[in-house]
Design a protein around this motif. Structure first.
Motif, PDB file in Angstrom:
ATOM      1  N   SER A  54     -28.976  25.139  16.723  1.00 60.28           N
ATOM      2  CA  SER A  54     -29.647  23.694  15.734  1.00 60.28           C
ATOM      3  C   SER A  54     -30.326  23.665  14.293  1.00 60.28           C
ATOM      4  CB  SER A  54     -30.621  23.785  16.956  1.00 60.28           C
ATOM      5  OG  SER A  54     -31.304  24.646  17.533  1.00 60.28           O
ATOM      6  N   MET A  99     -35.393  27.886  11.056  1.00 60.63           N
ATOM      7  CA  MET A  99     -35.136  26.808  10.097  1.00 60.63           C
ATOM      8  C   MET A  99     -35.438  25.316   9.362  1.00 60.63           C
ATOM      9  SD  MET A  99     -33.674  24.607   7.790  1.00 60.63           S
ATOM     10  CE  MET A  99     -31.795  24.376   8.919  1.00 60.63           C
ATOM     11  N   ALA A 137     -32.329  32.923  11.117  1.00 62.60           N
ATOM     12  CA  ALA A 137     -33.013  32.441  12.127  1.00 62.60           C
ATOM     13  C   ALA A 137     -31.962  32.235  12.908  1.00 62.60           C
ATOM     14  CB  ALA A 137     -33.630  31.324  12.027  1.00 62.60           C
ATOM     15  N   PRO A 165     -36.673  36.123  20.251  1.00 68.51           N
ATOM     16  CA  PRO A 165     -38.027  35.953  21.253  1.00 68.51           C
ATOM     17  C   PRO A 165     -38.126  35.664  22.506  1.00 68.51           C
ATOM     18  CG  PRO A 165     -35.220  34.604  22.295  1.00 68.51           C
ATOM     19  CD  PRO A 165     -35.808  35.839  20.600  1.00 68.51           C
ATOM     20  N   GLU A 188     -42.238  29.537  17.879  1.00 67.54           N
ATOM     21  CA  GLU A 188     -42.175  30.034  16.856  1.00 67.54           C
ATOM     22  C   GLU A 188     -41.861  28.870  15.333  1.00 67.54           C
ATOM     23  OE1 GLU A 188     -37.861  29.991  18.064  1.00 67.54           O
ATOM     24  OE2 GLU A 188     -38.211  32.956  18.731  1.00 67.54           O
TER      25      GLU A 188
END
Ligand code: GRF
Length: 323
Positions: A16, A20, A91, A114, A178
């Motif tokens: 997704s 970024m 990413a 993560p 994040e």
């Protein structure tokens, strides 16, 4: 400190691309330390690519299907180099990278993972954190090395786990965290070459690793001496924009004024003659410039140390280096 020129980064994505997007919009703020020169993906039609295109950022797609890992990496790398990237920022790029590629970008490739590394490398990090009964999950930005999710951790953010969290609800909150973490961590990383605190810490570590050394302030700047606290001699100074100079530099002893002037003349991007100290043969090795070779800095420190250290120490040092 704001850098005069912005670092150029290529962002690699597979999905997704929300990290970024966070990196991209942070780069559009005034004073941003980096700009995105390319968004590249192994997945055709990845959502993030559309967003990048809409925002006028160059994109590149190369499917990994039916080719070797090396071939895929080479295609992505070539696109990053053509775009002028100084750094590659992963990413959500869901590929294991080939060793050669990782080595070529050592220290210039970052990833976001993560979990609170070193916990939960690899996949299913949220389920594993919940399962373990952890109070917090989170995310880590790290330097990419050949071992998966094991490079130096640069920054982390913690996210509390709620009693009713599922992996999905937790993942959604970690994403938000994040998006705060990654732009900041990337900006700090690409700016550290002009950050006096970072440069001072590097110099100090190398200088104090030499035998019988200690730090002592001299004319308001940190200096490094060899010998006893009472009668030691300076072999290095850390100079931070002194006397109107733009340089953050290491000052070390040259052999002669001739050597000093020759070096300054032949490599003005590396060396300069500092005010005051220059008159007695100290040369400035400029540290706030791209591509500082820290082995070279260490060689200068060693040479300067040897020039002033008592014979009993240099002899011991020679003997130790023979083995
Ligand atoms: C992030 O959770 C990141 O930590 C992991 O992959 C995910 C990418 O998400 N490496 P997005 O594509 O940036 O939304």
């Amino acid at each position: 400190m704001a850098s005069a020129t912005r670092a150029k980064i290529a962002v690699f994505i597979s999905g997704s691309g929300t990290n970024m997007a966070a990196l991209l919009y942070a780069s559009r703020l005034e004073g941003a330390a980096y700009e995105i020169v390319l968004v590249a993906s192994n997945v055709e039609g990845a959502d993030g690519l559309k967003l990048a295109e809409t925002e006028g950022v160059a994109t590149f797609t190369h499917s990994h299907k039916g080719i070797t890992r090396e071939e895929q990496d080479a295609a992505m790398e070539e696109a990053a180099i053509k775009a002028g990237a100084d750094y590659i920022v992963l990413a959500g790029y869901m590929r294991i990278l080939s060793q050669g590629f990782v080595e070529r970008w050592e220290g210039r490739m970052l990833n976001i993972h993560p979990s609170l590394l070193p916990k939960y490398k690899g996949l299913d990090t949220f389920a594993r954190a919940i399962e373990a009964g952890d109070s917090h999950a989170g995310s880590s930005v790290h330097i990419v090395t050949h071992e998966l999710d094991a490079g130096e951790v640069l920054a982390q953010v913690k996210v509390a786990i709620a009693p009713d969290d599922t992996p999905d609800t937790l993942a959604a909150r970690v994403k938000i965290a994040e998006h705060q973490l990654y732009p900041r961590a990337v900006a700090d990383y690409v700016s550290r070459g002009s950050d006096p605190e970072y440069l001072y810490a590097k110099v100090s570590k190398l200088a104090l690793a030499l035998p019988e050394t200690h730090e002592k302030t001299s004319h308001g700047s940190p200096g490094f001496r060899v010998g006893t606290e009472k009668s030691g001699k300076f072999f290095a100074h850390f100079s931070q924009m002194h006397h109107g100079s733009q340089h953050i530099a290491l000052l070390v002893k040259t052999g002669s004024m001739d050597e000093l002037l020759t070096l300054v003349e032949s490599q003005p991007e590396v060396y300069y003659k500092p005010d005051y100290y220059g008159a007695s043969g100290w040369i400035g090795v400029i540290l706030n410039r791209p591509g500082v070779d820290w082995d070279h800095v260490q060689d200068w420190l060693m040479r300067s140390w040897r020039a002033v250290a008592p014979a009993r120490l240099t002899k011991l040092h020679d003997a130790a280096n023979m083995f």
